[in-house]
Design an enzyme around this catalytic site. Structure first.
Site, PDB file in Angstrom:
ATOM      1  N   HIS A   1       8.953  -3.511  -6.719  1.00  0.00           N
ATOM      2  CA  HIS A   1       8.421  -3.208  -8.066  1.00  0.00           C
ATOM      3  C   HIS A   1       9.509  -2.575  -8.933  1.00  0.00           C
ATOM      4  O   HIS A   1       9.220  -1.660  -9.710  1.00  0.00           O
ATOM      5  CB  HIS A   1       7.230  -2.237  -8.001  1.00  0.00           C
ATOM      6  CG  HIS A   1       6.085  -2.671  -7.150  1.00  0.00           C
ATOM      7  ND1 HIS A   1       5.128  -3.553  -7.577  1.00  0.00           N
ATOM      8  CD2 HIS A   1       5.733  -2.338  -5.884  1.00  0.00           C
ATOM      9  CE1 HIS A   1       4.227  -3.742  -6.615  1.00  0.00           C
ATOM     10  NE2 HIS A   1       4.579  -3.022  -5.572  1.00  0.00           N
TER      11      HIS A   1
ATOM     12  N   GLY B   1       0.859  -1.181   0.000  1.00  0.00           N
ATOM     13  CA  GLY B   1       0.000   0.000   0.000  1.00  0.00           C
ATOM     14  C   GLY B   1       0.886   1.219   0.000  1.00  0.00           C
ATOM     15  O   GLY B   1       1.915   1.225  -0.667  1.00  0.00           O
TER      16      GLY B   1
ATOM     17  N   GLU C   1       9.251  -7.359  -9.901  1.00  0.00           N
ATOM     18  CA  GLU C   1       8.020  -8.070  -9.565  1.00  0.00           C
ATOM     19  C   GLU C   1       8.176  -9.566  -9.857  1.00  0.00           C
ATOM     20  O   GLU C   1       8.626  -9.936 -10.943  1.00  0.00           O
ATOM     21  CB  GLU C   1       6.845  -7.483 -10.353  1.00  0.00           C
ATOM     22  CG  GLU C   1       6.536  -6.056  -9.929  1.00  0.00           C
ATOM     23  CD  GLU C   1       5.279  -5.490 -10.576  1.00  0.00           C
ATOM     24  OE1 GLU C   1       4.795  -6.069 -11.572  1.00  0.00           O
ATOM     25  OE2 GLU C   1       4.791  -4.459 -10.095  1.00  0.00           O
TER      26      GLU C   1
ATOM     27  N   SER D   1       5.768  -5.607  -1.037  1.00  0.00           N
ATOM     28  CA  SER D   1       5.760  -4.210  -1.498  1.00  0.00           C
ATOM     29  C   SER D   1       6.086  -3.234  -0.352  1.00  0.00           C
ATOM     30  O   SER D   1       7.192  -3.291   0.181  1.00  0.00           O
ATOM     31  CB  SER D   1       4.419  -3.926  -2.178  1.00  0.00           C
ATOM     32  OG  SER D   1       4.441  -2.713  -2.856  1.00  0.00           O
ATOM     33  N   ALA D   2       5.172  -2.398   0.093  1.00  0.00           N
ATOM     34  CA  ALA D   2       5.461  -1.481   1.200  1.00  0.00           C
ATOM     35  C   ALA D   2       5.907  -2.236   2.449  1.00  0.00           C
ATOM     36  O   ALA D   2       6.752  -1.758   3.214  1.00  0.00           O
ATOM     37  CB  ALA D   2       4.235  -0.616   1.509  1.00  0.00           C
TER      38      ALA D   2
END
Lengths: 239, 239
Positions: free
Chosen positions: B160, B91, B195, B123-124
């Site tokens: 990413h 997020g 990714e 991710s985050a």
């Protein structure tokens, strides 16, 4: 308010020289002035203040404007107070804002701009003209005590605005998704300014210039496209 | 240190379901555990904590792991102290880190991880496992008092990770340029995690998993490509 601003998405568009695509608008903004104070604090690629200022001199001096870098002046505050016009160039927005705070020129710039001094920004320099740097694309390479920016206009800008790439397999957020996330926590409008575009603000009038439309995001509303000539005056109303 | 981490670039790769591409590694990380504490603070797209946690339940419960959201617990600190394993989802990295600070669970997570509790991020959630959030791609939609992250590893991650697009006419900085700017001001290595890739860290061993090579950036050196099986142990040395 007698604002006189030129907020440019990018200093250089593909295939043109530095500031070349904005030549006409830059000359209009600086009409009647003979010198520009350049603020090289954003240091694109870590470039030195001298090298960055040299690049700007090379572009603006042939158009008849003398350029000095703010680092060449003994007092940054005094340099701002005495400037005929100010140009803040692109680079890293966090580093730029940190240096604006550190050199204590936020309020001096605001005061001069209120009284009509021409202000020009490209990329990060356009970003910091907005309400906050909350819509920058840059990495947070240094910490800044506040994301509040120069607030020369009551909205945020996303320079180098990029449309989602059709058929992309990348799962990272699109620019539009990121701006929607911004609007979960922030109220001010965001202008997605595509490369080649610029905003010209004179007093209470605002005009979109350049070849592209701009994508405008309001909290809780669907994004809207506005083209040159459309009425985007609502952006200057307070939020 | 008895670290036991799985740091995943993205929760979802193109064409696969949530966490599906990492199923084998997730199961290996959580081997012997029956429950996972999920931290939904990054709120992708502004999703509610309940909705985000439901999505994670849907993915992990069929694999045999009970999931609770940290917001369902009375005390976040106690929830961390008692968790069998922790998963922080993706997020907005700024919002995530702000909430980690606000709920005072940074140190509790660090302590549990030092003692071998499995930690998983996407991710985050992978970004905050690093030394700082200085290499996030996210917009700074909220201010955070510090960019120091969980520091479960002594380097930074760029999830990413995107290679420069050949022939692109876009003038905004490439990911590589941004990381170079980061290294003008910061010393720690940065791992560009494409990714589909993930880092598996067990004690003092670190392995790259997934179909892609990773791009590793050291201050003042040319970026390097490492593929699965290559020795990247230097990343765990203190910087």
């Amino acid at each position: 308010m007698s604002r006189n601003l030129l907020l440019i998405s990018t200093s250089t568009t593909h295939g043109t020289g530095y500031l070349e695509h904005a030549e006409e608008e830059v000359k209009a903004l600086l009409d009647g002035k003979s010198s520009v104070l350049f603020i090289p604090y954003a240091r694109p690629g870590g470039i030195s203040h001298n090298d960055y200022t040299a690049k700007v001199k090379e572009a603006l001096e042939p158009w008849g404007f003398k350029v000095t870098g703010i680092h060449e002046h003994e007092s940054p505050v005094k340099a701002v107070q005495e400037a005929e016009a100010i140009f803040i160039g692109g680079g890293n927005t966090f580093q730029l804002l940190k240096n604006l705070y550190a050199s204590k020129i936020i309020e001096p710039i605001q005061e001069r701009v209120k009284k009509g001094m021409p202000y020009m920004g490209t990329s990060a320099g356009t970003n910091v003209a907005g309400k906050s740097i909350g819509t920058t694309n840059d990495m947070p390479i240094v910490h800044v005590k506040s994301f509040d920016a120069l607030q020369l206009v009551p909205f945020n800008i996303n320079p180098h605005y990029l449309d989602p790439i059709e058929g992309s397999t990348h799962m990272g957020e699109t620019r539009e998704t990121r701006i929607a996330e911004f609007h979960h926590l922030n109220r001010q409008p965001v202008v997605g300014l595509r490369e080649g575009s610029m905003l010209r603000i004179k007093g209470d009038r605002i005009e979109l210039k350049g070849p592209h439309s701009a994508r405008i995001f309001l909290q809780s509303e669907k994004p809207m496209e506005f083209k040159a000539g459309d009425d985007i005056g609502f952006l200057l109303e307070a939020y």
